[in-house]
Design a protein around this motif. Structure first.
Motif, PDB file in Angstrom:
ATOM      1  N   ASP A 471       1.416  -1.322   0.112  1.00  0.00           N
ATOM      2  CA  ASP A 471       0.172   0.046  -0.029  1.00  0.00           C
ATOM      3  C   ASP A 471       0.685   1.437  -0.105  1.00  0.00           C
ATOM      4  O   ASP A 471       0.183   2.758  -0.394  1.00  0.00           O
ATOM      5  CB  ASP A 471      -1.542  -0.440   1.042  1.00  0.00           C
ATOM      6  N   ASN A 472       2.362   1.466   0.557  1.00  0.00           N
ATOM      7  CA  ASN A 472       2.789   2.575   0.591  1.00  0.00           C
ATOM      8  C   ASN A 472       4.661   2.308   0.114  1.00  0.00           C
ATOM      9  O   ASN A 472       5.037   1.613   2.004  1.00  0.00           O
ATOM     10  CB  ASN A 472       2.462   2.543   1.695  1.00  0.00           C
ATOM     11  N   PRO A 473       4.579   1.454  -0.384  1.00  0.00           N
ATOM     12  CA  PRO A 473       5.996   1.768  -0.912  1.00  0.00           C
ATOM     13  C   PRO A 473       7.327   2.393  -0.353  1.00  0.00           C
ATOM     14  O   PRO A 473       8.613   1.514   0.220  1.00  0.00           O
ATOM     15  CB  PRO A 473       6.689   1.485  -2.223  1.00  0.00           C
ATOM     16  N   ALA A 474       6.566   3.401  -0.093  1.00  0.00           N
ATOM     17  CA  ALA A 474       7.891   4.408   0.166  1.00  0.00           C
ATOM     18  C   ALA A 474       8.557   4.251   1.603  1.00  0.00           C
ATOM     19  O   ALA A 474       9.377   4.863   2.155  1.00  0.00           O
ATOM     20  CB  ALA A 474       7.496   6.158  -0.162  1.00  0.00           C
ATOM     21  N   SER A 475       6.948   3.770   2.312  1.00  0.00           N
ATOM     22  CA  SER A 475       7.382   3.942   3.933  1.00  0.00           C
ATOM     23  C   SER A 475       8.831   2.607   3.871  1.00  0.00           C
ATOM     24  O   SER A 475       9.202   2.753   5.114  1.00  0.00           O
ATOM     25  CB  SER A 475       5.955   3.275   4.343  1.00  0.00           C
ATOM     26  N   TYR A 476       8.668   1.840   3.104  1.00  0.00           N
ATOM     27  CA  TYR A 476       9.030   0.348   3.427  1.00  0.00           C
ATOM     28  C   TYR A 476      10.521   1.029   2.504  1.00  0.00           C
ATOM     29  O   TYR A 476      11.907   0.765   2.961  1.00  0.00           O
ATOM     30  CB  TYR A 476       9.275  -0.832   2.708  1.00  0.00           C
ATOM     31  N   HIS A 477      11.009   1.938   1.526  1.00  0.00           N
ATOM     32  CA  HIS A 477      12.391   2.578   0.910  1.00  0.00           C
ATOM     33  C   HIS A 477      12.353   3.265   2.178  1.00  0.00           C
ATOM     34  O   HIS A 477      13.805   3.521   2.926  1.00  0.00           O
ATOM     35  CB  HIS A 477      11.389   3.437   0.180  1.00  0.00           C
ATOM     36  N   GLU A 482      16.915   4.382   6.834  1.00  0.00           N
ATOM     37  CA  GLU A 482      16.713   4.093   8.958  1.00  0.00           C
ATOM     38  C   GLU A 482      17.546   2.832   9.184  1.00  0.00           C
ATOM     39  O   GLU A 482      18.890   3.773  10.104  1.00  0.00           O
ATOM     40  CB  GLU A 482      15.766   4.530   8.869  1.00  0.00           C
ATOM     41  N   ASN A 483      16.821   1.908   9.020  1.00  0.00           N
ATOM     42  CA  ASN A 483      18.190   0.823   9.059  1.00  0.00           C
ATOM     43  C   ASN A 483      19.594   1.277   8.696  1.00  0.00           C
ATOM     44  O   ASN A 483      20.007   0.353   9.122  1.00  0.00           O
ATOM     45  CB  ASN A 483      17.057  -0.139   8.975  1.00  0.00           C
ATOM     46  N   TYR A 484      19.614   1.394   7.451  1.00  0.00           N
ATOM     47  CA  TYR A 484      20.855   1.355   6.611  1.00  0.00           C
ATOM     48  C   TYR A 484      22.024   2.304   7.829  1.00  0.00           C
ATOM     49  O   TYR A 484      23.448   2.117   8.168  1.00  0.00           O
ATOM     50  CB  TYR A 484      20.569   1.405   5.269  1.00  0.00           C
ATOM     51  N   GLN A 485      21.312   3.436   8.054  1.00  0.00           N
ATOM     52  CA  GLN A 485      22.060   4.600   8.577  1.00  0.00           C
ATOM     53  C   GLN A 485      22.412   3.644   9.957  1.00  0.00           C
ATOM     54  O   GLN A 485      23.612   4.557  10.642  1.00  0.00           O
ATOM     55  CB  GLN A 485      21.299   5.923   8.817  1.00  0.00           C
ATOM     56  N   ALA A 486      21.692   3.280  10.954  1.00  0.00           N
ATOM     57  CA  ALA A 486      21.736   3.011  12.226  1.00  0.00           C
ATOM     58  C   ALA A 486      23.391   1.667  11.658  1.00  0.00           C
ATOM     59  O   ALA A 486      23.428   1.650  12.697  1.00  0.00           O
ATOM     60  CB  ALA A 486      20.493   1.859  12.565  1.00  0.00           C
ATOM     61  N   SER A 507      17.022   2.519  -2.431  1.00  0.00           N
ATOM     62  CA  SER A 507      16.600   3.572  -1.118  1.00  0.00           C
ATOM     63  C   SER A 507      17.100   4.998  -0.691  1.00  0.00           C
ATOM     64  O   SER A 507      16.220   6.047  -0.594  1.00  0.00           O
ATOM     65  CB  SER A 507      15.660   2.937  -0.302  1.00  0.00           C
ATOM     66  N   LEU A 508      17.882   4.808  -0.713  1.00  0.00           N
ATOM     67  CA  LEU A 508      18.796   6.290  -0.645  1.00  0.00           C
ATOM     68  C   LEU A 508      19.112   7.281  -1.412  1.00  0.00           C
ATOM     69  O   LEU A 508      18.175   8.764  -0.816  1.00  0.00           O
ATOM     70  CB  LEU A 508      20.493   6.333  -0.511  1.00  0.00           C
ATOM     71  N   VAL A 509      18.418   7.041  -2.737  1.00  0.00           N
ATOM     72  CA  VAL A 509      18.366   7.779  -3.948  1.00  0.00           C
ATOM     73  C   VAL A 509      17.113   8.881  -4.008  1.00  0.00           C
ATOM     74  O   VAL A 509      16.939   9.727  -4.046  1.00  0.00           O
ATOM     75  CB  VAL A 509      18.987   6.891  -5.557  1.00  0.00           C
ATOM     76  N   ILE A 510      16.172   7.765  -3.284  1.00  0.00           N
ATOM     77  CA  ILE A 510      14.238   8.046  -3.338  1.00  0.00           C
ATOM     78  C   ILE A 510      14.338   9.099  -2.784  1.00  0.00           C
ATOM     79  O   ILE A 510      13.781   9.705  -2.464  1.00  0.00           O
ATOM     80  CB  ILE A 510      13.802   6.824  -3.430  1.00  0.00           C
ATOM     81  N   SER A 511      15.452   8.615  -1.264  1.00  0.00           N
ATOM     82  CA  SER A 511      15.253   9.854  -0.109  1.00  0.00           C
ATOM     83  C   SER A 511      15.991  10.476  -0.636  1.00  0.00           C
ATOM     84  O   SER A 511      16.556  11.386   1.072  1.00  0.00           O
ATOM     85  CB  SER A 511      15.766   8.711   1.175  1.00  0.00           C
ATOM     86  N   ASP A 512      16.305  11.259  -1.391  1.00  0.00           N
ATOM     87  CA  ASP A 512      17.205  12.336  -1.490  1.00  0.00           C
ATOM     88  C   ASP A 512      18.868  12.204  -1.504  1.00  0.00           C
ATOM     89  O   ASP A 512      18.572  13.662  -0.039  1.00  0.00           O
ATOM     90  CB  ASP A 512      16.037  13.373  -1.400  1.00  0.00           C
ATOM     91  N   LYS A 513      19.343  11.028  -1.129  1.00  0.00           N
ATOM     92  CA  LYS A 513      20.110  11.206  -0.633  1.00  0.00           C
ATOM     93  C   LYS A 513      21.194  10.838  -1.236  1.00  0.00           C
ATOM     94  O   LYS A 513      21.936   9.768  -0.653  1.00  0.00           O
ATOM     95  CB  LYS A 513      20.375  10.169   0.888  1.00  0.00           C
ATOM     96  N   GLN A 514      21.261  10.823  -2.321  1.00  0.00           N
ATOM     97  CA  GLN A 514      22.397  10.446  -3.721  1.00  0.00           C
ATOM     98  C   GLN A 514      23.936  10.404  -3.005  1.00  0.00           C
ATOM     99  O   GLN A 514      24.524   9.975  -3.418  1.00  0.00           O
ATOM    100  CB  GLN A 514      22.366  11.605  -4.677  1.00  0.00           C
TER     101      GLN A 514
END
Length: 861
Positions: A471-477, A482-486, A507-514
């Motif tokens: 329903d919300n793929p963005a939440s999984y990205h 978040e877990n990668y940063q941890a 997911s980092l790219v989609i989250s504007d963290k290129q």
């Protein structure tokens, strides 16, 4: 024939000294008995009767009354004997404090050497038990000064042991070391002489650390001179081996060297093997195991230790087939041995790795050793997971994870629970279990499990995005980010680094963290190359290369890399660039001219990379790809084996399986002998990597090729039928049918061969490398079958001639470069010669005449 035994060390003494030692020993054994007989006569009948009945209280009361009746006329020897007997009774009654004074009175009243020696010994021992260490030590020192130890009525070793105990209690470390050293130097002349080796080692552990090291050096030295010291040294060393801060390899080598003639050699060798393996000193363990088995007549205990070690070594080196073979041999010979369940467990884990799950489950179910039961249940749960028996996996894991004895096992159970729930698409439960595993692993300091739990969590989120309608793929990205940063904060350097950044990258790219993604990607790549970690490195370079392609054209990047190819990173980037050219080469809309250009670029990359083989470390996946390209090229197979030999043992299991396949392929292409066992492993690998269809397809195809090389018809046809069913869209279907047709033909099964060749003619005409040799054989066997014409069908020879002629016309428009490929050109030339020969033979009607007759018949109508 009776085995020769080396002489006891005491028999190697000079003859006069030997007589002295034996005489002194005999006197030490007999003198106390004679002395006790004469001294017993000094006691009253009532006291003697109570002592013989071991009625210590009655004896003490009787003796106490006798002591109170002493006067000046009482002989000193009677007084001494009575005081000694009374003191001994008080010791038995746990009244050691009162016994001390009586032992002292016995010493005061006697000059009898035997009684005085025994009284001093018992006094010192009693003082030690009363925690009066300094007085005990002083008494032992007096004891040693007054009496010749060889004439002692007490075992000398026990005296030294107790004196050392008193010295340790009194903080007299140097004296303790002196007495323990004398204990080690004293040969055992009486088999039951105390102390035991365990008692000795327990006492030694009370010494300061530096003194323990000094004692160990002394023990190793004495072991070479006094065989009886070996047992003490062994026990001492076995404790120190458990200390991770100590490296005991050299000490172990000394012990083994000194123990070559010892009856306990097998125990010492087993200890050394276990230690080397625990310390990952695998070459030493392997060398020792081989030397044991090379002994002319190794004992069963030695064989067991060596085979157990070899099984463990093969398992640790991921040579699972060899581990199973050795374990099976061990269990066949010693099914009830104390280590049998450990071998069953190792064999089962090896079979799990080989995907022989039913065999592994049978072995696990036979394990009954309590210490192995929880690990066994976990392995059974893992088998249930692998074989899609998810309910059984969940039941086992939930029960096992509730209260395991080992926290690491609980974490492993949680990770496997997370994986199971992920497959079942129960996302919340999968996430909860994996997050709990992360928390517990961090709390317990289990770094490897901590990283593995993070990897599985990110993999779960990524898998859910790819395979489920969320329903919300963005939440999984966002969860991945978040877990990668941890993970990055906890493990800036990790063996899992390339795998995890490859999962998290998009997911980092989609989250504007290129920028963050690019920086971390480069850092993970650099660390992986530095440490030669291969897992995920190809995926990381794929992302890095596509980043480069967003900034420069592929041809410009290719030119730049080809000029400066001096590092592993440049080689891996160049290899990753192959994907771009391969994708475009396989596109249907790509023109023939562009395809030739892409093909030239691919060949240039492979040629360039081959020049790097001698200088830089290259990962297994790159070496395997180069070897595969060499196998596909003309006369390149002769160069591929040296490339495959460079594949390191730290490559992933999948890459090792690919190396094995390419090695078999290279040997087959060079017409070198192939071992059936290698083919069996190849078939098992194809099952083990079912999760990677492309790799499995390659493994199964080579399995079929190898069976064709060995002329094994039945395995080939079975594997080929399975291949065609499993991979209905494979571009290799034509090749598989060609191999089947050739096998049928070799075994004189003409109808089967015709069926396969006809299928190729109908469905794979444009695949010239398959259809050209197939048509040569189809036309040939049809001609040779030579069935006559019937009312509804022309003769076989006419059919063979017309099939060949038709095929040659069908491929007229095929690009010339395809026809010029060596194998294709050879087959087309042979077919053209066949058709021409048959046309001139007079046995067939030429095609031109058939067409003329057909035209005339239509005109007449």
């Amino acid at each position: 024939m009776r085995k020769h035994q080396p002489p006891h060390p005491i028999m190697q003494l000079p003859i006069r000294k030997l007589y002295f030692c034996l005489g002194a020993t005999l006197l030490a054994l007999t003198a106390p008995l004679k002395a006790q007989e004469s001294q017993a006569k000094l006691l009253s009948p009532g006291a003697l009767q109570a002592l013989e009945a071991k009625d210590w209280m009655r004896a003490a009361e009787t003796l106490q009354r006798e002591v109170l009746a002493f006067d000046d006329a009482t002989p000193a020897e009677k007084k001494a004997t009575t005081y000694f007997a009374l003191a001994s009774c008080l010791v038995e009654l746990d009244l050691g404090d009162k016994a001390t004074a009586n032992f002292q009175q016995a010493l005061k009243h006697t000059n009898n050497g035997s009684l005085r020696l025994r009284a001093q010994f018992q006094l010192a021992k009693n003082l030690l038990e009363q925690k009066q260490a300094e007085q005990a030590l002083s008494t032992f020192q007096q004891y040693f000064r007054e009496h010749n130890p060889l004439l002692s009525s007490r075992p000398l070793r026990e005296s030294f042991f107790l004196a050392a105990s008193a010295a340790i209690e009194a903080k007299q470390t140097s004296l303790a070391l002196e007495y323990l050293g004398k204990l080690l130097s004293t040969p055992v002349l009486i088999s039951a002489s105390p102390p035991t080796a365990k008692q000795f080692a327990a006492l030694a552990r009370q010494l300061p650390a530096d003194a323990q090291s000094e004692l160990l050096e002394t023990a190793l030295l004495k072991s070479k001179e006094v065989p009886s010291a070996l047992g003490f040294t062994f026990e001492l060393l076995s404790h120190y081996l458990k200390d991770p801060a100590r490296n005991m390899s050299d000490a172990l080598a000394e012990l083994l060297n000194a123990a070559q003639q010892s009856q306990n050699l097998a125990s010492y060798q087993s200890l050394a093997l276990d230690y080397y393996i625990s310390k990952q000193e695998l070459p030493k363990a392997e060398l020792l195991a081989e030397s044991i088995l090379a002994t002319p007549q190794p004992s069963p205990a030695q064989q067991q230790a060596a085979w157990k070690a070899q099984t463990t070594l093969q398992f640790l080196n991921e040579n699972y087939r060899q581990a199973v073979t050795i374990a099976e041999r061990y269990l066949q010979q010693w099914p009830d041995a104390s280590d049998a369940d450990q071998l069953r467990y190792l064999a089962a884990r090896s079979q799990v790795a080989l995907l022989e799950t039913s065999e592994a489950l049978t072995l696990l179910q036979a394990i009954s050793t309590p210490e192995l039961l929880e690990s066994t249940e976990y392995q059974m749960a893992y088998i249930y997971y692998l074989t899609d028996r998810y309910d059984e996996a969940l039941d086992t894991l939930l029960e096992l994870s509730s209260n395991p004895a080992c926290k690491a096992l609980k974490i492993k159970c949680l990770i496997l629970l997370g994986q199971t729930y992920s497959v079942l698409e129960q996302n919340d439960k999968a996430q909860a279990k994996l997050q709990k595993a992360i928390f517990l692993a961090k709390e317990a300091g289990k770094s490897t499990l901590h990283q593995e739990a993070y990897f599985e969590l990110l993999l779960h989120f990524s898998h859910a995005i790819e395979t489920q309608e969320l329903d919300n793929p963005a939440s999984y990205h966002q969860k991945i980010t978040e877990n990668y940063q941890a993970f990055r904060e906890a493990f800036p350097k990790s063996e899992y680094g390339c795998q995890i950044i490859s999962i998290a990258y998009d997911s980092l790219v989609i989250s504007d963290k290129q920028a963050e993604a690019s920086k971390d990607l480069q850092a993970r790549i650099d660390y992986a190359i530095e440490q030669q970690f291969e897992a995920g490195l190809d995926l990381a370079f794929r992302h890095r290369t596509w980043e480069h392609l967003s900034e420069a054209s592929p041809n410009a990047l290719l030119t730049e890399l080809s000029k400066n190819l001096s590092t592993t990173a440049a080689s891996c980037t160049l290899h990753a660039l192959l994907e771009y050219y391969t994708i475009n080469l396989e596109k249907q809309k790509t023109s023939w001219g562009a395809k030739l250009a892409y093909l030239a670029s691919i060949r240039q990359i492979h040629a360039t990379l081959q020049h790097q083989l001698s200088s830089e470390w290259l990962p297994s996946y790159l070496l395997n790809d180069l070897a595969g390209e060499l196998n596909r090229s003309t006369r390149g197979a002769t160069q591929s084996l040296p490339v495959l030999a460079k594949v390191k043992s730290n490559g992933t299991l999948e890459q090792r399986a690919l190396t094995q396949m390419l090695t078999i392929q290279s040997k087959r292409l060079q017409d070198m002998p192939l071992k059936p066992g290698n083919l069996k492993q190849l078939g098992q690998n194809s099952q083990a990597y079912f999760h990677n269809p492309r790799f499995t397809e390659a493994l199964e195809l080579e399995f079929i090729e190898a069976q064709r090389h060995l002329k094994q018809h039945q395995p080939l046809t079975q594997a080929a039928a399975s291949f065609l069913e499993t991979f209905p869209q494979s571009k290799h279907k034509g090749r598989v049918r060609l191999l089947m047709g050739q096998s049928y033909q070799q075994n004189q099964l003409v109808d089967g061969a015709i069926e396969q060749y006809t299928h190729i003619f109908t469905n794979h005409t444009t695949q010239l490398e398959v259809s050209a040799p197939a048509m040569v054989e189809l036309c040939k066997i049809t001609w040779e079958r030579n069935l006559p014409a019937t009312e509804n069908s022309p003769s076989d020879r006419q059919i063979a001639y017309q099939l060949g002629h038709r095929y040659l016309n069908l491929i007229l428009d095929t690009p010339r470069w395809k026809k010029e490929l060596p194998a294709v050109k050879h087959s087309l030339t042979a077919l053209q010669d066949q058709v021409k020969t048959w046309e001139q033979s007079g046995e067939v009607t030429p095609v031109e005449q058939l067409l003329k007759e057909l035209y005339e018949s239509r005109f007449e109508r």
